[in-house]
Design a protein around this motif. Structure first.
Motif, PDB file in Angstrom:
ATOM      1  N   SER A 449      25.185  29.617  36.797  1.00  0.00           N
ATOM      2  CA  SER A 449      25.946  28.423  37.189  1.00  0.00           C
ATOM      3  C   SER A 449      25.014  27.274  37.566  1.00  0.00           C
ATOM      4  O   SER A 449      25.227  26.125  37.156  1.00  0.00           O
ATOM      5  CB  SER A 449      26.860  28.754  38.371  1.00  0.00           C
ATOM      6  N   VAL A 450      23.954  27.578  38.346  1.00  0.00           N
ATOM      7  CA  VAL A 450      23.023  26.521  38.745  1.00  0.00           C
ATOM      8  C   VAL A 450      22.306  25.955  37.524  1.00  0.00           C
ATOM      9  O   VAL A 450      22.112  24.733  37.407  1.00  0.00           O
ATOM     10  CB  VAL A 450      22.011  27.061  39.777  1.00  0.00           C
ATOM     11  N   ASN A 452      23.421  25.832  34.473  1.00  0.00           N
ATOM     12  CA  ASN A 452      24.393  24.995  33.749  1.00  0.00           C
ATOM     13  C   ASN A 452      24.574  23.640  34.439  1.00  0.00           C
ATOM     14  O   ASN A 452      24.680  22.596  33.760  1.00  0.00           O
ATOM     15  CB  ASN A 452      25.737  25.710  33.658  1.00  0.00           C
ATOM     16  N   LEU A 453      24.614  23.643  35.773  1.00  0.00           N
ATOM     17  CA  LEU A 453      24.756  22.384  36.507  1.00  0.00           C
ATOM     18  C   LEU A 453      23.545  21.473  36.278  1.00  0.00           C
ATOM     19  O   LEU A 453      23.696  20.252  36.096  1.00  0.00           O
ATOM     20  CB  LEU A 453      24.921  22.672  37.996  1.00  0.00           C
ATOM     21  N   ARG A 456      23.732  20.019  32.863  1.00  0.00           N
ATOM     22  CA  ARG A 456      24.771  18.993  32.810  1.00  0.00           C
ATOM     23  C   ARG A 456      24.288  17.689  33.423  1.00  0.00           C
ATOM     24  O   ARG A 456      24.553  16.602  32.882  1.00  0.00           O
ATOM     25  CB  ARG A 456      26.023  19.488  33.555  1.00  0.00           C
ATOM     26  N   ARG A 457      23.556  17.774  34.533  1.00  0.00           N
ATOM     27  CA  ARG A 457      23.025  16.564  35.145  1.00  0.00           C
ATOM     28  C   ARG A 457      22.015  15.877  34.218  1.00  0.00           C
ATOM     29  O   ARG A 457      22.017  14.645  34.083  1.00  0.00           O
ATOM     30  CB  ARG A 457      22.369  16.888  36.481  1.00  0.00           C
ATOM     31  N   ILE A 516      27.673  17.135  41.156  1.00  0.00           N
ATOM     32  CA  ILE A 516      26.810  18.201  40.629  1.00  0.00           C
ATOM     33  C   ILE A 516      25.819  18.647  41.699  1.00  0.00           C
ATOM     34  O   ILE A 516      25.576  19.848  41.885  1.00  0.00           O
ATOM     35  CB  ILE A 516      26.090  17.719  39.352  1.00  0.00           C
ATOM     36  N   ASP A 517      25.218  17.682  42.414  1.00  0.00           N
ATOM     37  CA  ASP A 517      24.264  18.028  43.478  1.00  0.00           C
ATOM     38  C   ASP A 517      24.941  18.850  44.578  1.00  0.00           C
ATOM     39  O   ASP A 517      24.372  19.832  45.077  1.00  0.00           O
ATOM     40  CB  ASP A 517      23.658  16.761  44.076  1.00  0.00           C
ATOM     41  N   SER A 519      27.579  20.703  44.255  1.00  0.00           N
ATOM     42  CA  SER A 519      27.886  22.035  43.708  1.00  0.00           C
ATOM     43  C   SER A 519      26.654  22.922  43.706  1.00  0.00           C
ATOM     44  O   SER A 519      26.740  24.122  44.003  1.00  0.00           O
ATOM     45  CB  SER A 519      28.441  21.895  42.282  1.00  0.00           C
ATOM     46  N   GLU A 520      25.496  22.360  43.375  1.00  0.00           N
ATOM     47  CA  GLU A 520      24.250  23.136  43.409  1.00  0.00           C
ATOM     48  C   GLU A 520      23.980  23.671  44.810  1.00  0.00           C
ATOM     49  O   GLU A 520      23.603  24.841  44.987  1.00  0.00           O
ATOM     50  CB  GLU A 520      23.079  22.269  42.946  1.00  0.00           C
TER      51      GLU A 520
END
Length: 541
Positions: A449-450, A452-453, A456-457, A516-517, A519-520
């Motif tokens: 997940s990280v 992918n984030l 995405r960023r 995004i940040d 979520s990380e």
């Protein structure tokens, strides 16, 4: 090392250090310890580039080296340490919460440079704080150095190992790589320095160029700069101490949610009293007497000694065993349990791991799967018919949910035969939860997940690269015009270079990147809980 970890490590190295360092680090992560010669051949880079990349990685404790018996030096990437880069914002925010702006910037500078001498770190932080102050105000070195000492006293920063001094011998050749060592008693001793001075503001471009020319001229003339008083004594951030603080905060929150605020404050006081004396891998804190705890309670909690003893007795009798009684001297001695091993009691292996697993089931499979999972955690082993009855779910749905969780390795199936031939009609099939396997699976998903984030960023930034460059140019022009005292009309004219739709697009980009940040950081909190559980369980004999 899993593919998800390798991918995340590569993304972190590329984002923070660039492509060359990422290529060298990725090669070490994939192949394991290697000498410089093989590393140059595998990466296809120039030897000087590989050497500089290794210097950067060693500077930040991401790679370690070891001299082999035959005299060669092998380099090995520290994957766990690379993954800690993801937690840097949390370290910095914690330092700001505990020690204010000087503590925040000191930890940030040490993380940014890997390690620094105290005098250099104090000067950098004083300059940065002076930049944020009003004209005419400056930050004194003594205030920053006092915060530095407090960070060292509480073990949030520590000295780096140094080259051990040995008698020079002309007959014995020097080793191919220096051996670094430091005594544990010297790791947190701050040298006595008389750092006198104040932070300086940035000069104009012309003054900076003049300073550079002056420095070059002094170098050409053979002039030497003054040696720092603490030259050779470098400091780094003690990540394990920060992890201990995170664990203590989670423990206090768990006590507050299970009991009440006063109980959590008692546990917080006990953890604060033993935070420096307790080893990072210890299962319990150091024993503390009831009288010592009573004297160390915050002034705002006006509870008597008898009430405190009642709270300690309640905590010790709780099934989760947050607090244990280890003796009767001094009104009774107590310890705080900081790691949970399987089988200690009916209590879960870790008071913070189960909620993460149940939340995953809730979001991925629904509330009924979460109900079955929670039931298996409580009952340990159940047949399919028992699951249907206890969970009050129809047989067809219960069977489907159990098989779905079985395919995801969230539950396991254990066969108990009545006869040696393992005939299905004479065999019990019991469902159970392998918490360790489930935690590893969830940790693997968190790494994915990280990664992918982060990708995405990077995609969002690349898609809007032209607009971001334009915005930076406009901001630079505005800053230079404001410094020269331009009129408001001229500033407004420059601001209009970015149109309304472009400004709206920039706001949308900023909002997405902030999400995004955030979520990380949220995923990293789950990673910390799972890693703590796996580490404490695997270390237990």
């Amino acid at each position: 090392m899993t593919q998800a970890e390798l991918r995340l490590c590569s993304l972190l190295l590329q984002e923070h250090f660039g492509e060359i360092v990422e290529k060298v680090g990725n090669s070490l992560l994939r192949t394991g310890p290697r000498p410089l010669r093989l590393l140059v051949g595998d990466t296809g880079l120039l030897p000087d580039q590989v050497k500089k990349a290794l210097c950067v990685l060693i500077q930040h404790n991401l790679v370690r080296y070891e001299v082999q018996p035959r005299g060669s030096v092998e380099y090995e990437a520290q994957s766990e340490r690379i993954l800690r880069i993801l937690r840097y914002p949390r370290y910095i925010y914690t330092a700001k919460t505990l020690y204010g702006d000087p503590g925040e910037l000191l930890v940030e500078e040490l993380l940014l440079h890997g390690h620094l001498p105290m005098s250099c770190a104090v000067a950098r932080v004083a300059d940065r704080l002076t930049e944020t102050m009003e004209d005419g105000k400056t930050m004194d070195y003594t205030e920053v150095s006092s915060t530095f000492v407090r960070l060292a006293d509480t073990h949030f920063i520590q000295r780096c190992p140094i080259v051990s001094e040995s008698p020079q011998s002309t007959k014995v050749p020097p080793p191919p790589a220096p051996a670094l060592a430091i005594d544990e008693k010297d790791m947190y001793i701050v040298p006595r320095l008389s750092l006198v001075g104040k932070g300086k503001r940035r000069h104009s471009c012309n003054e900076e160029e003049e300073g550079e020319h002056k420095a070059k001229r002094q170098k050409q003339e053979g002039g030497r700069s003054e040696t720092a008083p603490d030259d050779g004594i470098y400091w780094q951030v003690n990540l394990e101490r920060f992890h201990q603080h995170f664990r203590d905060q989670a423990l206090v929150s768990a006590v507050a949610s299970r009991m009440d605020q006063t109980s959590s404050e008692v546990v917080r006081t006990m953890l604060r009293m033993s935070e420096v004396t307790t080893a990072s891998g210890a299962s319990h804190t150091q024993p503390l007497s009831s009288n010592e705890i009573f004297r160390s309670l915050p002034a705002g909690y006006n509870i008597g000694k008898q009430v405190l003893d009642q709270y300690l007795a309640l905590l010790a009798d709780d099934p989760l065993e947050f607090v244990g009684k280890s003796g009767d001297s001094g009104g009774g001695t107590y310890t705080v349990k900081v790691t949970w091993g399987p089988g200690a009691s009916w209590a879960p292996p870790h008071p913070f791991t189960y909620p993460s697993l149940i939340l995953l089931l809730l979001h991925r499979f629904g509330s009924r799967c979460a109900r079955i999972f929670r039931l298996l955690l409580r009952k340990k082993h159940l047949e399919q018919k028992q699951v249907e009855d206890f969970a009050m779910i129809p047989a067809k749905e219960a069977k489907d949910m159990l098989y779905r969780m079985l395919s995801e390795n969230l539950v396991s199936l254990q066969e108990i035969p009545k006869t040696p031939d393992h005939a299905p009609s004479r065999t019990f099939y019991l469902y159970t939860v392998n918490v360790m396997a489930a935690a590893r699976m969830l940790l693997h998903r968190c790494y994915k997940s990280v990664a992918n984030l982060m990708e995405r960023r990077q995609h969002e930034m690349q898609e809007n690269k032209r607009l971001l460059d334009k915005s930076q140019r406009v901001e630079a022009i505005l800053a230079s015009m404001q410094a020269t005292g331009a009129e408001a009309a001229q500033l407004h004219e420059v601001e209009e270079m970015i149109t309304g739709p472009e400004r709206q697009q920039l706001e949308t980009l900023k909002r997405n990147v902030n999400k995004i940040d955030a979520s990380e950081n949220q995923v990293d909190e789950t990673i910390f809980v799972l890693e703590s559980f796996i580490e404490s369980t695997t270390k237990r004999p």
